[in-house]
Each structure stands twice: as structure tokens, then as C-alpha cells.
Write an enzyme that holds these catalytic residues in place. Structure first.
Site, PDB file in Angstrom:
ATOM      1  CB  CYS A   1      -0.897   0.014   1.231  1.00  0.00           C
ATOM      2  SG  CYS A   1      -1.859  -1.489   1.463  1.00  0.00           S
TER       3      CYS A   1
ATOM      4  NE  ARG B   1       4.461   1.456  -1.373  1.00  0.00           N
ATOM      5  CZ  ARG B   1       5.532   1.400  -0.583  1.00  0.00           C
ATOM      6  NH1 ARG B   1       6.640   2.003  -0.950  1.00  0.00           N
ATOM      7  NH2 ARG B   1       5.498   0.758   0.564  1.00  0.00           N
TER       8      ARG B   1
ATOM      9  CD1 TRP C   1      -1.848  -5.496  -4.063  1.00  0.00           C
ATOM     10  CD2 TRP C   1      -1.704  -6.593  -2.117  1.00  0.00           C
ATOM     11  NE1 TRP C   1      -1.590  -6.816  -4.336  1.00  0.00           N
ATOM     12  CE2 TRP C   1      -1.502  -7.521  -3.166  1.00  0.00           C
ATOM     13  CE3 TRP C   1      -1.662  -7.059  -0.800  1.00  0.00           C
ATOM     14  CZ2 TRP C   1      -1.251  -8.872  -2.943  1.00  0.00           C
ATOM     15  CZ3 TRP C   1      -1.426  -8.409  -0.567  1.00  0.00           C
ATOM     16  CH2 TRP C   1      -1.224  -9.297  -1.636  1.00  0.00           C
TER      17      TRP C   1
ATOM     18  CG  ASN D   1       1.969  -0.540   3.724  1.00  0.00           C
ATOM     19  OD1 ASN D   1       1.416  -1.598   3.458  1.00  0.00           O
ATOM     20  ND2 ASN D   1       3.190  -0.245   3.313  1.00  0.00           N
ATOM     21  N   GLY D   2       0.247  -2.377   6.068  1.00  0.00           N
ATOM     22  CA  GLY D   2       0.658  -3.439   6.976  1.00  0.00           C
ATOM     23  C   GLY D   2      -0.530  -4.254   7.437  1.00  0.00           C
TER      24      GLY D   2
ATOM     25  CD  GLU E   1      13.442 -13.543 -13.178  1.00  0.00           C
ATOM     26  OE1 GLU E   1      13.225 -12.346 -13.442  1.00  0.00           O
ATOM     27  OE2 GLU E   1      13.073 -14.076 -12.106  1.00  0.00           O
TER      28      GLU E   1
ATOM     29  CE  LYS F   1      11.055 -10.405 -14.234  1.00  0.00           C
ATOM     30  NZ  LYS F   1      10.977 -11.030 -12.900  1.00  0.00           N
TER      31      LYS F   1
ATOM     32  CD  GLU G   1       6.674 -11.544 -11.510  1.00  0.00           C
ATOM     33  OE1 GLU G   1       6.876 -11.243 -10.332  1.00  0.00           O
ATOM     34  OE2 GLU G   1       7.476 -11.267 -12.418  1.00  0.00           O
TER      35      GLU G   1
ATOM     36  CG  HIS H   1      13.279 -38.228 -13.116  1.00  0.00           C
ATOM     37  ND1 HIS H   1      13.545 -39.564 -12.889  1.00  0.00           N
ATOM     38  CD2 HIS H   1      14.456 -37.686 -13.531  1.00  0.00           C
ATOM     39  CE1 HIS H   1      14.803 -39.813 -13.121  1.00  0.00           C
ATOM     40  NE2 HIS H   1      15.390 -38.687 -13.514  1.00  0.00           N
TER      41      HIS H   1
ATOM     42  CE  LYS I   1       9.764  -3.028  -8.467  1.00  0.00           C
ATOM     43  NZ  LYS I   1      10.265  -3.957  -9.483  1.00  0.00           N
TER      44      LYS I   1
END
Length: 606
Positions: free
Chosen positions: A2, A27, A74, A98-99, A478, A482, A485, A501, A601
Site C-alpha cells: 500500500c 507498489r 492492496w 500499510n501493513g 525466472e 516473468k 506475472e 521423471h 512491487k
């Protein structure tokens, strides 16, 4: 996550708040709102979705007042709705947060027993209601807010605004970052310096447990014990907080293109003209280190996995890598000759910070590789290694990842030289390879059109596999991360040798398989695994150098040619196609590249 902004100003606060919130969009958020005090009257406006929705609302329902707080939320507790959006207001107090307030249920029960009713599903509403409850019992605003802060458990950054108080704001920080900006007859509060940079270049950062009482002409900061505390005011470099796309369609595209420049900045910081590795003052004596524990989240975790190969192969130091969210809960033993390394772009990642605090007092030393010098992780480390990536706005990390890898490789060379695994000649050879990297990255970026063409093939897929061996295995992860995301395509990564396997059962003509295979010591084995895919009608996108494509490119669905680089540095180079494949796939699908759904973010909650 947030974003918080607060203004005690000389001009109308609403447009200033909205503009500052725009600078915090990176963010991540799903609703936004502001509250102001005008002639002593507190009022607020909130909207779900992008900030433009809040801006539209303010056109039709404007808010006057030169004092205000704003927030991009968020969602954690409660769905993203107008009711759950911040600021939360209870009577004469408004709060942005925020939190996570971990004991909010207990506090709710206490308040409910006193006849207080709730209208939202959020933990933050409890803060506002508790403060208003204290004020109803006769406490003044500052006294009520501090009494509330004393009851809160968890992680939070908070800003309070009060009805009838045109020149008062209270800010508090525990676990989540919060900065204070100093103007001329004005004061500001923000989640980070980026939000405040157009308003002031004089910033101080609240430390853990601090709270501040602000007026337009004064700030009184007290620590967790209630003792007056002076926090240093620093002048920030405005250029370091500029946020613009530089002519690119998306921030992510700009940040991918910036990589040669920021990598050069990192090299200039850590690599002397004589080819020596220079760590910051008070650096690490690796002769006193027997093993390394590395901890991070997300893309930073994959940087650590890559560095594990380097530390073990080049420096001959055993390395353990952990996901931060799991690390401290398994209570790992930390020997006194262990170096603990924490990697975080923001330096505020809650899980990583908690893991760092677990290691404090146990490890021989704590080193952090972060992008924000004033972050909590940097400040709480024995040694802070800046990555020099500059501001990264795109949620999907690009230039921060390659800068993290570059700094970690410099650490590896220092460790190898200290411990005698590399002599002077070997160190000089690796240093020369590093010096060539920005130019080679430029050559890789020149393959953008070929990557765009390959991405168009991926855009219609529902599932994609990524394969890699050795150092390419973390890079396969990675690439898959990506793609997930920003394009929302399901993607998984496997070590190439593990395909048979189990995962090979997924392969058919509808599942593209991206194979990262530079012509290295493991190339032949990777190609054998690739052939197993092609024998089952799998559509292979081969990423290799010219020699590798000449040898193994026959019959593949598409190929992307990378320039040659020293084998140890292939992970940094091959990050480029991982990024650009995901970027162009997302563009082809029309998703929100810079602010993908559900993501933030800076993850400042557990």
C-alpha cells in the site's frame, strides 16, 4: 505494498495527494482514497480500481482543504470495495494504513463489548475506531493516537488526520517504511521518497517503533519508548526519484533497455580500474567464513539460487538458499562462521526483514544486497551493498535482477580471491569478463524483434514449460515467473534432466517449451532433453548462441540467438530473453504490463 501520503500544506491538498499517489502506483493497489480537513471539517472520497476512478470522482465531488492524507490499498483483510478502501474514518478521526494489525480481532471484540459497531471487513478500521473511542473518553487527538499505537501488534505504517485540526497529523511506523518530508511552512508524509520528491528534497525516515506529531512548522518524533528522538534529515537526489517512461510504452520496457547503463554503474562501484573487487568500508573477511546462508523472495530468491552456483563453483564455499517466508519458521541453526546474505529490491520485504532479524546475533555477519540505501534491511545489516539499479517502477523486476546478479558475482570473486580459490590472474580474467558485460547486454537487446516474434507464438498458449541445466536452471524459473506475472499464462520451470521423471507427461503439440541452452559444459545434455520434448511433438523455443543454434536448432519451433559471453556470466545475459519474451507476450495479450493484477512491487506484509 500500500502507498501512503500526507500533506500539511499551503495549497489545496486533493490534487497534490492524487499526484503523489500516482507516484506510488508501482507498489500495487486495487483501490484508492483521500481525506482532507477543511475549516475543521473532515471528509473523504474513495474509489475502487485505478487512480483515474478517484480522479473522476473528485471532479464531481471535490474535496477542499489544505491538510490531507491519501492511500492506495492492496487488499489483505476484506475485498477491494469502496467500503473497505482507505482512508477509514470513525467519527472525528481518519486513518490510512500499510501493513497488518495482527491483534485486530481481539481489539474488535473489546470495542464491540463497549457498543462500538463496525462497517468494514478490514483490520485498519479497528485503528480508527479505537482512536475515536479514546477521544470519546476525553483524550486529545495526540493522546488518543498514542494510546491506540500502544495496543497495536503486527506491522504498520499509519497516518492520522483529525476533525477540527487543520494543522495536525500523526504518523507512526513499525515494520513498514514511512518518511517525513520537510518543506517551507509545509510538512509531508510518504511511504517512500519517490512520493515526496516533487514536494521536497529534505527527507527523514522514521525508525522502528517511532511516531511523529506534525504541524506545518514542526515535527516531534518519539521512539518506541516515548523518548524524544532526532532523526537525521537527508537531502535526496531528485534525479534518482524521477518516474517517467522515457519514450517507451511501458516502464518495464524502459527498465529492460536501461540495463547496460545500470550494470555499468554497478561495475564502476565494485570493480576498480586495476581489476580489484572493492566492497564498502567494513567489508567481509571471507577467510573467516565457512558457509553462506542466502535468503530472499521472488525474483531476488532466484538471484540467490544463481549465486549459489557461483559461490560453490568459483569460491568453493557451501551455500544454502531459503525462501524468506519459510526460513525462520524452520528455525535453522546458524553457525558463528556463517555469512547471512539478504537480497531485496526494496529493502523492505517483510519476510526477508524478519529472516534478517532471526540471524542477527547468530551469524558472523549480515550482508544485504538492496536497491534502497535508507531501507530497513540496509540499515539493519552489518554490510550494505547497493545494486545501483535506480528506481524500478514495473512490478516485474528486470534491471534490479541483473544488478543483483552483478553485485553477487562481485561478492563471489572477492570470496574466491580471499580464500585462495582464485589467484590474481584468475581474478583479473573474471574482472575483464565483467567489464565486457554491458556491451554484450546491448547486443542481446538488439534481438528484440526476434523475441517479439517468438512471443506472439506464446501468447495463445495456456501452459508453457521452461527448461535449463546448471546455472540456467534458476534462469528457467525466472523466465517462467516473468511470464506468469505479467501475461497470466501458466508456466513452470524444470531442471532439464528432471523432465523424464514426471513433467514430460505434460508435453504435447499444445505446450511450448522454452529451452535455455548456451553452448556450455552442459549443452549436450540439455539438447538431449530437448530432443525428448521434440520427439513428443513439443514446440521448442531454443535460446542459445550461434554455435548452439547451428548444432541443435534444426526442427525447433523458433530460436533466439544470444551473443557469446564467459560461461559464468550466462545467467546475467540470459535474463534478457526471459524478460523480453514475457514482456512481448503480455503486450500481445493486452494485459497490464507494469501493474499486473493481484501483485505489488514492495511486499511489506507477511
Amino acid at each position: 505494498m500500500c502507498g501512503i501520503v500526507g500533506v500539511l500544506g499551503n495549497h489545496e491538498a486533493a490534487p497534490i495527494l492524487v499526484e503523489a499517489l500516482k507516484r506510488l502506483e508501482y507498489r500495487g493497489y486495487d483501490s484508492a482514497g483521500i481525506a482532507t480537513v477543511n475549516d475543521g471539517t473532515l471528509a473523504r472520497r474513495r474509489a475502487v480500481g485505478k487512480l483515474v476512478n478517484l480522479s473522476d470522482l473528485l471532479v464531481h465531488e471535490p474535496l477542499a482543504g489544505k491538510s490531507g492524507i491519501g492511500h492506495t490499498r492492496w487488499a489483505t483483510h476484506g475485498a477491494p470495495t469502496v467500503t473497505n478502501a482507505h482512508p477509514h474514518q470513525a467519527g472525528g478521526v481518519a486513518v490510512v494504513h500499510n501493513g497488518i494489525i495482527e491483534n485486530f480481532r481481539e481489539l474488535r471484540e473489546e470495542l464491540a463489548a463497549s457498543g462500538v459497531t463496525f462497517v468494514t471487513e478490514t483490520d485498519t478500521e479497528t485503528v480508527a475506531l479505537l482512536t475515536q473511542h479514546h477521544m470519546a473518553q476525553g483524550m486529545a487527538p495526540v493522546e488518543a493516537a498514542t494510546a491506540t499505537l500502544a495496543r497495536l501488534e503486527g506491522a504498520f505504517a499509519l497516518a492520522f488526520l483529525f476533525d477540527g485540526e487543520n494543522d495536525l497529523m500523526i504518523a507512526a511506523r513499525k515494520g513498514s517504511p514511512l518518511a517525513i518530508g520537510y518543506g517551507t511552512g509545509e510538512m509531508f508524509v510518504g511511504s517512500d521518497a519517490i512520493a515526496l520528491s516533487p514536494l521536497t528534497d529534505r527527507i527523514s525516515y522514521l525508525e522502528e517503533g517511532d511516531y511523529a506529531v506534525l504541524t506545518r512548522n514542526s515535527v516531534e518524533i518519539r521512539d518506541a519508548n516515548g523518548t524524544l528522538a532526532n532523526r537525521a534529515i537527508k537531502t535526496i537526489q531528485i534525479d534518482n526519484t524521477r518516474i517517467d517512461k522515457g519514450g517507451h510504452k511501458h516502464f518495464m520496457a524502459k527498465e529492460i533497455a536501461e540495463q547496460p547503463g545500470v550494470l555499468q554503474a554497478a561495475l564502476d562501484h565494485y570493480l576498480s580500474e586495476e581489476g580489484q573487487i572493492t566492497l564498502p568500508a567494513g567489508g567481509i573477511d571471507f577467510t573467516q567464513i565457512d558457509r553462506i546462508t542466502m535468503v530472499a523472495c521472488g525474483t531476488a530468491y532466484l538471484a540467490c539460487l544463481t549465486a549459489k552456483y557461483w559461490f560453490e563453483q568459483i569460491a568453493r564455499v557451501p551455500v544454502e538458499v531459503d525462501v524468506a517466508s519459510e526460513f525462520r519458521y524452520r528455525e535453522p541453526p546458524i553457525s558463528p562462521r556463517t555469512l547471512a546474505v539478504f537480497v531485496s529490491q526494496s529493502g523492505e520485504t517483510a519476510d526477508t526483514l524478519a529472516a534478517l532479524r532471526y540471524c542477527d546475533g547468530k551469524a558472523a555477519a549480515i550482508a544485504s544486497v538492496v536497491n534502497v540505501p535508507e531501507s530497513s534491511i540496509a540499515r539493519e545489516s552489518d554490510l550494505y551493498l547497493p545494486i545501483h539499479a535506480g528506481v524500478e517502477v514495473g512490478v516485474a523486476s528486470t534491471k534490479a535482477f541483473t544488478c543483483q546478479l552483478t553485485v553477487l558475482f562481485a561478492m563471489v570473486l572477492k570470496a574466491a580471491h580471499d580464500k585462495g580459490a582464485l589467484d590474481d590472474a584468475g581474478l583479473a580474467a573474471h574482472a575483464a569478463d565483467l567489464r565486457s558485460m554491458p556491451g554484450i547486454i546491448n547486443a542481446a537487446l538488439a534481438q528484440n524483434d526476434r523475441m517479439r516474434a517468438a512471443a506472439r507464438k506464446l501468447a495463445s498458449a495456456r501452459d508453457v514449460l521452461f527448461l535449463g541445466r546448471g546455472q540456467m536452471y534458476p534462469l528457467a524459473h525466472e523466465g517462467a515467473l516473468k511470464l506468469k506475472e505479467i501475461s497470466y499464462i501458466h508456466a513452470e520451470a524444470y531442471a532439464s534432466g528432471e523432465l523424464k521423471h514426471g513433467p514430460i507427461a505434460l508435453v504435447d503439440e499444445n505446450v511450448p517449451v522454452v529451452v535455455m541452452a548456451p553452448r556450455d559444459a552442459l549443452f549436450d545434455k540439455t539438447v538431449s532433453n530437448m530432443q525428448e520434448v521434440m520427439a513428443r511433438k513439443g514446440k521448442v523455443i531454443l535460446i542459445s548462441d550461434a554455435e548452439g543454434i547451428k548444432e541443435a536448432g534444426a526442427g525447433v519451433w523458433a530460436h533466439i540467438e544470444m551473443p557469446r559471453i564467459a560461461e559464468a556470466l550466462n545467467p546475467i545475459l540470459y535474463a534478457i530473453p526471459a524478460q523480453l519474451l514475457a514482456y512481448h507476450t503480455a503486450v500481445a495479450k493486452g494485459t497490464d504490463v507494469d501493474q499486473p493484477r493481484n501483485l505489488a512491487k514492495s511486499v511489506t506484509v507477511e
